[in-house]
Design a protein around this motif. Structure first.
Motif, short mmCIF file in Angstrom:
data_model
loop_
_atom_site.label_atom_id
_atom_site.label_comp_id
_atom_site.label_asym_id
_atom_site.label_seq_id
_atom_site.Cartn_x
_atom_site.Cartn_y
_atom_site.Cartn_z
N VAL A 28 0.08 -1.94 0.31
CA VAL A 28 -0.13 -0.30 0.16
C VAL A 28 0.96 0.95 -0.08
O VAL A 28 0.93 2.30 -1.18
CB VAL A 28 -0.86 -0.03 1.10
CG1 VAL A 28 -1.92 1.03 1.47
CG2 VAL A 28 -1.48 -1.08 1.10
N THR A 29 1.87 1.34 0.92
CA THR A 29 3.08 2.34 0.58
C THR A 29 3.20 2.56 -0.83
O THR A 29 3.21 3.41 -1.34
CB THR A 29 3.97 1.69 1.48
OG1 THR A 29 3.69 1.69 2.69
CG2 THR A 29 5.08 3.03 1.35
N LEU A 30 3.99 2.14 -1.41
CA LEU A 30 4.20 1.69 -2.60
C LEU A 30 3.32 1.93 -3.78
O LEU A 30 3.54 3.66 -4.16
CB LEU A 30 4.66 0.98 -3.61
CG LEU A 30 5.91 -0.20 -3.08
CD1 LEU A 30 6.35 -1.56 -3.04
CD2 LEU A 30 7.33 1.16 -2.66
N LEU A 31 2.26 1.86 -3.58
CA LEU A 31 0.84 2.87 -4.54
C LEU A 31 0.34 3.76 -4.22
O LEU A 31 0.36 4.61 -4.76
CB LEU A 31 -0.20 1.48 -4.28
CG LEU A 31 0.14 -0.23 -4.93
CD1 LEU A 31 -1.06 -0.80 -4.92
CD2 LEU A 31 0.23 0.21 -6.54
N VAL A 32 0.49 4.14 -2.70
CA VAL A 32 -0.23 5.84 -2.53
C VAL A 32 0.57 6.71 -2.46
O VAL A 32 0.89 7.57 -3.67
CB VAL A 32 0.16 6.05 -1.05
CG1 VAL A 32 -1.62 4.65 -0.47
CG2 VAL A 32 1.24 5.41 -0.21
N ASN A 33 2.50 5.72 -3.10
CA ASN A 33 3.33 7.33 -3.17
C ASN A 33 3.19 7.44 -4.88
O ASN A 33 4.33 7.98 -5.53
CB ASN A 33 4.54 6.45 -2.72
CG ASN A 33 4.92 6.85 -1.35
OD1 ASN A 33 5.38 7.90 -1.45
ND2 ASN A 33 4.92 6.51 -0.33
N ILE A 34 2.73 6.24 -5.04
CA ILE A 34 2.53 7.32 -6.76
C ILE A 34 2.28 8.54 -7.46
O ILE A 34 2.83 9.14 -8.18
CB ILE A 34 1.96 6.08 -7.84
CG1 ILE A 34 1.59 4.76 -8.31
CG2 ILE A 34 0.97 6.69 -9.44
CD1 ILE A 34 0.46 4.31 -8.52
N ALA A 35 1.74 9.13 -6.40
CA ALA A 35 1.34 10.22 -5.92
C ALA A 35 2.38 11.24 -6.38
O ALA A 35 2.77 12.00 -6.51
CB ALA A 35 0.25 10.95 -5.47
N THR A 36 3.44 10.59 -4.95
CA THR A 36 4.49 11.25 -5.07
C THR A 36 6.05 10.77 -5.88
O THR A 36 6.19 12.21 -6.24
CB THR A 36 5.82 11.10 -3.31
OG1 THR A 36 5.44 9.34 -3.34
CG2 THR A 36 4.80 12.27 -2.44
N ALA A 190 -1.55 9.77 -17.89
CA ALA A 190 -2.33 8.18 -17.42
C ALA A 190 -1.66 7.50 -16.15
O ALA A 190 -2.66 6.91 -14.96
CB ALA A 190 -2.09 6.77 -18.30
N LEU A 191 -0.94 8.18 -15.23
CA LEU A 191 -0.78 8.04 -13.38
C LEU A 191 -1.67 8.46 -12.80
O LEU A 191 -2.06 7.63 -11.87
CB LEU A 191 0.98 8.97 -13.84
CG LEU A 191 1.96 8.22 -13.71
CD1 LEU A 191 3.29 9.05 -13.88
CD2 LEU A 191 2.25 7.20 -13.28
N PRO A 192 -2.46 9.22 -12.61
CA PRO A 192 -3.11 10.06 -11.36
C PRO A 192 -4.41 8.83 -11.49
O PRO A 192 -4.73 8.85 -10.58
CB PRO A 192 -3.86 11.78 -12.54
CG PRO A 192 -3.19 11.79 -13.53
CD PRO A 192 -2.03 10.93 -13.31
N VAL A 193 -4.58 8.75 -12.89
CA VAL A 193 -5.53 7.65 -13.32
C VAL A 193 -5.36 6.63 -12.47
O VAL A 193 -6.50 5.19 -11.84
CB VAL A 193 -6.12 7.15 -14.24
CG1 VAL A 193 -7.36 6.37 -14.77
CG2 VAL A 193 -6.56 8.75 -15.58
N CYS A 194 -4.28 5.90 -12.65
CA CYS A 194 -4.11 4.77 -11.55
C CYS A 194 -3.66 4.76 -10.58
O CYS A 194 -4.55 3.89 -9.70
CB CYS A 194 -2.60 4.05 -12.29
SG CYS A 194 -2.36 3.53 -14.18
N TYR A 195 -3.39 5.65 -9.92
CA TYR A 195 -3.36 6.57 -8.58
C TYR A 195 -4.66 6.31 -8.29
O TYR A 195 -5.02 5.38 -6.36
CB TYR A 195 -2.48 7.46 -7.99
CG TYR A 195 -2.74 7.74 -7.18
CD1 TYR A 195 -2.15 8.13 -6.20
CD2 TYR A 195 -3.56 9.12 -6.68
CE1 TYR A 195 -2.16 8.34 -5.25
CE2 TYR A 195 -3.78 9.98 -5.64
CZ TYR A 195 -3.31 8.83 -4.50
OH TYR A 195 -3.38 9.55 -3.27
N PHE A 196 -5.96 6.44 -8.20
CA PHE A 196 -6.86 7.18 -7.84
C PHE A 196 -7.97 5.41 -7.78
O PHE A 196 -8.26 5.25 -6.86
CB PHE A 196 -7.80 7.75 -9.19
CG PHE A 196 -9.64 7.83 -8.17
CD1 PHE A 196 -9.46 9.38 -8.08
CD2 PHE A 196 -10.46 7.02 -8.98
CE1 PHE A 196 -10.40 9.79 -7.40
CE2 PHE A 196 -11.43 7.08 -7.95
CZ PHE A 196 -11.89 8.49 -7.79
N ILE A 197 -7.36 4.84 -9.25
CA ILE A 197 -8.01 3.38 -9.02
C ILE A 197 -7.10 2.69 -7.70
O ILE A 197 -8.13 1.85 -6.72
CB ILE A 197 -8.19 2.38 -10.27
CG1 ILE A 197 -8.94 2.98 -11.42
CG2 ILE A 197 -8.46 0.90 -10.37
CD1 ILE A 197 -8.53 3.07 -12.51
#
Length: 466
Positions: A28-36, A190-197
């Motif tokens: 989960v830490t890795l995936l939420v850090n798509i934002a950073t 595409a990055l924020p779209v993947c992050y949101f999902i």
């Protein structure tokens, strides 16, 4: 058979990030850090672009002046303050998850404005949106990660925030120097779209759910993040203890949370340490060098290719942050801060001295030296001042005032980001790069002295401690 036994012993290790207990926390830490990562990508992408905008090879159909470039660089700080305030106000009211979902919106707007740019105002607003994304990340992500992580891995997971930012910065440098201005934005969106999902699929933190009285949801969340089954008796008692401590803390806060909590001796010590930490982080020029890297190298009298130097520095930022993830929990925060501030101060002094003499005499024989010095500077910065920033900031304050103080100091940090990004190019133009770097070196060394005499170790400290 031996290999299987070895792997089993590794995964059973409570300190292994891929171990059964920590696996979901790490994922989960890795995936939420798509934002950073995305935020860093925008920062890195803009660095070479800002230099190109001032040349005849500008990709835009209108001129961009030096003063306008300084606003493009610094307005991200204003957006960051807005993001800090927004996240600080909302995360306890609507929850960490909804604030995390919101992050995708301003970042998407940023890339739309960059792509459909018609005037410099588009870039101002776009960078403001990027700042809102970053500012929101820097408030809500440390809180989110600290609430889902066990104390023995919290430092490593928290340091992934800036590791992801710097990985994004490197990706931005590479993309910006490899593709033209209008090629990248349609793909990056595409990055924020993947992050949101991804964020949509994860539960709220158990801490927030308990505070809101949603005990059953909190229990499910706790079981998910700790990766344990319902019939685990030890886990059941662990959750009950967490619930008891949080409920007790909330009741005590409701009864006694007043101005006196902010004027205790531990609080003042935390203010001083947090203030020096922020000043060292920003006035060491760590973020300024990242943002104006192409301009810094251009002024350094280096004989090397500027694009190559930029990418090398971006890679070394990642190395520095990765070292932090390895050492932060093992050796503690204090020693890393001492190594970071002393090393960065020495590098800034050396860089200023080289550029001073390079302006007076021919040093083309050692034209590679600016890259070496800046490489060491970036490594030292990211080992402590940058890599441990949010981990230490969260751990410094007493539990009763932690949320308010962390939010306040992150706002101060964002304001300082705006100030340093605005004045750094002006200082280079008026004083020259040598004096600018010497001043940054002096401030960083002052931070080293403070940390040496006054900074206390926070490694292993419970977030429920007073």
């Amino acid at each position: 058979m031996t290999v299987k036994l070895h792997l089993a012993s590794v995964f059973d290790n409570p300190n292994c990030l891929l171990g059964r207990r920590n696996r979901n926390q790490f994922l989960v830490t890795l995936l939420v850090n798509i934002a950073t990562f995305s935020h860093g990508l925008g920062v890195g992408w803009m660095s070479p672009v800002m230099r190109d905008l001032q040349t005849e090879d500008s990709p835009l159909g209108f001129p961009v002046l030096v003063d306008q470039v300084s606003w493009i660089g610094s307005v991200v700080g204003i957006g960051s303050v807005m993001g800090n305030l927004l996240a600080g106000f909302l995360q306890d009211r609507i929850g960490r998850k909804l604030v995390l979902l919101f992050i995708a919106l301003p970042y998407t707007v940023f890339w739309f404005l960059v792509y459909f740019v018609q005037s410099v105002e588009f870039l101002y607003i776009g960078r403001l949106m990027a700042g809102i994304t970053g500012g929101t990340c820097y408030v809500v992500l440390p809180t989110f990660i600290s609430e889902i992580a066990d104390s023995n891995v919290r430092g490593r997971l928290g340091s992934i925030i800036l590791l992801s930012v710097n990985t994004g910065v490197l990706a931005g440098y590479i993309v910006s120097t490899s593709f033209d201005y209008f090629t990248s934005p349609p793909f990056i969106i595409a990055l924020p779209v993947c992050y949101f999902i991804c964020i949509f699929l994860f539960p709220e933190t158990p801490h927030h759910l308990i505070r809101k009285g949603k005990v059953e949801a909190a229990k499910k969340s706790f079981m998910f993040y700790k990766n344990i089954t319902k019939d685990d008796i030890k886990a059941e008692s662990e959750f009950e203890e967490l619930k008891y401590l949080l409920t007790k803390e909330q009741n005590e806060k409701a009864k006694s949370f007043n101005y006196k909590d902010f004027i205790t001796k531990p609080a003042f010590k935390a203010y001083a340490s947090a203030g020096v930490l922020l000043m060292s982080n920003q006035f060491s020029a760590s973020f300024c060098v990242t943002t104006y890297l192409s301009d810094v190298f251009a002024a350094s009298h280096t004989t090397l290719n500027l694009s190559m130097c930029t990418i090398i520095i971006g890679a070394l930022q990642i190395v520095g942050n990765y070292v932090t993830t390895l050492l932060c929990d093992k050796y503690g925060r204090r020693i890393l801060m001492l190594i970071s501030t002393s090393g960065a101060s020495a590098c800034l002094l050396a860089f200023g001295t080289f550029t001073y003499f390079a302006a007076l005499t021919d040093l083309t024989m050692v034209g590679w030296l600016p890259l070496v010095i800046l490489s060491l500077f970036v490594l030292f910065c990211n080992v402590g001042m940058v890599g441990c920033l949010f981990v230490v900031l969260v751990e410094l304050f007493p539990a009763k005032i932690r949320s308010v103080c962390v939010s306040t100091f992150v706002v101060i940090l964002s304001s300082t980001v705006f100030l340093t990004l605005k004045i750094f190019p002006i200082c280079m133009a008026v004083w020259g790069i040598s004096i600018t770097m010497w001043c940054c070196s002096g401030i960083t060394f002052a931070g080293f002295l403070y940390f040496f005499f006054f900074l206390e170790e926070t490694n292993g400290k419970s977030l429920l401690e007073a």
